[in-house]
Design a protein around this motif. Structure first.
Motif, PDB file in Angstrom:
ATOM      1  N   HIS A 173      29.111   0.988 -50.890  1.00 24.48           N
ATOM      2  CA  HIS A 173      28.887  -0.301 -51.532  1.00 24.48           C
ATOM      3  C   HIS A 173      27.677  -0.987 -50.902  1.00 24.48           C
ATOM      4  O   HIS A 173      27.589  -1.123 -49.675  1.00 24.48           O
ATOM      5  CB  HIS A 173      30.110  -1.209 -51.381  1.00 24.48           C
ATOM      6  N   GLU A 174      26.772  -1.457 -51.726  1.00 28.24           N
ATOM      7  CA  GLU A 174      25.602  -2.177 -51.218  1.00 28.24           C
ATOM      8  C   GLU A 174      25.993  -3.614 -50.893  1.00 28.24           C
ATOM      9  O   GLU A 174      26.618  -4.306 -51.703  1.00 28.24           O
ATOM     10  CB  GLU A 174      24.473  -2.162 -52.254  1.00 28.24           C
ATOM     11  N   LEU A 175      25.625  -4.066 -49.686  1.00 25.06           N
ATOM     12  CA  LEU A 175      25.937  -5.434 -49.278  1.00 25.06           C
ATOM     13  C   LEU A 175      24.963  -6.392 -49.950  1.00 25.06           C
ATOM     14  O   LEU A 175      23.763  -6.131 -50.036  1.00 25.06           O
ATOM     15  CB  LEU A 175      25.846  -5.560 -47.758  1.00 25.06           C
ATOM     16  N   VAL A 176      25.497  -7.522 -50.420  1.00 30.34           N
ATOM     17  CA  VAL A 176      24.691  -8.455 -51.211  1.00 30.34           C
ATOM     18  C   VAL A 176      24.422  -9.761 -50.474  1.00 30.34           C
ATOM     19  O   VAL A 176      23.311 -10.293 -50.523  1.00 30.34           O
ATOM     20  CB  VAL A 176      25.390  -8.757 -52.550  1.00 30.34           C
ATOM     21  N   VAL A 177      25.426 -10.302 -49.777  1.00 29.08           N
ATOM     22  CA  VAL A 177      25.269 -11.622 -49.161  1.00 29.08           C
ATOM     23  C   VAL A 177      25.533 -11.630 -47.657  1.00 29.08           C
ATOM     24  O   VAL A 177      25.352 -12.657 -47.008  1.00 29.08           O
ATOM     25  CB  VAL A 177      26.189 -12.664 -49.834  1.00 29.08           C
TER      26      VAL A 177
END
Length: 323
Positions: A173-177
């Motif tokens: 999962h790509e981290l966004v925040v």
């Protein structure tokens, strides 16, 4: 031993600090033979002793000093006043402190805590020959949480915000925040060994060397952790936000960035009803009704009601006013 270790040490024996005192000398003397500073250490120092050394002790009480440290009031409850101070920090009484100071005096925050941190970093490097980061700390409450913790109000030589955006976790999962506030976390760790009544204004953290910048690189400082007015979702207390919107104050600071046209239309329908006569026209929103709630909601959303459209005397034309 595998894993990661963080060591925190706060020396005893630091004397009362007065204007003009050499904080680097006081720290090195207090550390003595118990601890030798090493490259990659993070030195945390309370804002109170920084302010005392810089002559920021003023006669009077909090009420006397508060106007000069305040940009705007965020909320008031009884005797508690929360303000956005001249450093951009939102704090009770602007961070003014009346404890551990002579009666009839208060301590205000340093003029430029980031510069105070940079100066102490340079002085420690000159005195010891090692590359350390410096964090100036202060105690602050938190919205939604009881109690207080220490945060960074000044920093030098430290990655204050470890931005994880774009990184991928173990599940792909790509981290966004995610962006740990390293400087604040360091300040909180330091306070655990300093203790509020421990008379230990300094603490040294070891184990964060990967967040310490090379000599000559001070980084953006703790100012980088302060949200801009337009980015703050909680610029006023709930009571104050209602009062200011109803008052129609022309100062939009504290309400954040303007709502998008679609957001505004959604809020208008929530307040006026799903069937309210609302039109979205390019960069304007038109409410085809004379409803006194419209200007109030528009103000809270960073919009304003301009002159009625020529087509109808009851049209209210809304345009954004906050960039």
């Amino acid at each position: 031993m595998s894993g990661r270790v963080l060591t925190a040490y706060a020396p005893d024996g630091v004397p009362e600090v007065a204007a003009g005192d050499d904080l680097a000398a006081l720290l090195v003397t207090a550390l003595g033979e118990e601890w030798t500073l090493a490259d990659g250490d993070v030195v945390c120092v309370t804002s109170k002793v920084v302010s005392k050394a810089e002559g920021r002790v003023l006669p009077g009480d909090r009420d006397d000093a508060l106007p000069g440290e305040t940009v705007r009031v965020v909320a008031r409850r009884g005797r508690t006043t929360i303000v956005r101070n001249r450093l951009g920090l939102t704090m009770a009484a602007a961070g003014i402190d009346a404890s551990n100071v002579a009666p009839g005096h208060v301590v205000v925050l340093p003029v430029d805590p980031d510069e105070s941190a940079r100066r102490l970093r340079r002085e420690l490097a000159a005195r010891t020959g090692v590359d350390v980061a410096v964090v100036v700390t202060d105690t602050s409450g938190r919205a939604w949480r009881q109690g207080q913790t220490d945060i960074a109000i000044g920093a030098a030589g430290l990655v204050v915000l470890d931005d994880h955006r774009g990184r991928v976790d173990a599940h792909g999962h790509e981290l966004v925040v995610t962006a740990p506030a390293v400087a604040d976390e360091a300040a909180g760790a330091a306070e655990l060994v300093q203790a509020k009544l421990g008379a230990r204004p300094f603490a040294v953290l070891r184990g964060l060397a990967d967040h310490v910048l090379p000599p000559g690189e001070d980084g953006p400082g703790a100012a980088a952790l302060v949200r801009a007015e337009a980015g703050d979702l909680f610029g006023y207390g709930a009571r104050e936000a209602v009062v200011r919107a109803l008052a129609g104050d022309t100062d939009a600071a504290g309400f954040g960035a303007a709502a998008s046209p679609d957001e505004l239309v959604g809020l208008l329908r929530e307040v006026l009803g799903a069937d309210a006569p609302i039109e979205l026209r390019a960069d304007t929103v038109v409410v085809r009704a004379e409803d006194p709630r419209v200007p109030t909601l528009a103000h809270a959303c960073g919009w304003t009601v301009t002159s009625p459209a020529a087509s109808s005397a009851v049209d209210q034309v809304l345009r954004p006013v906050v960039p």
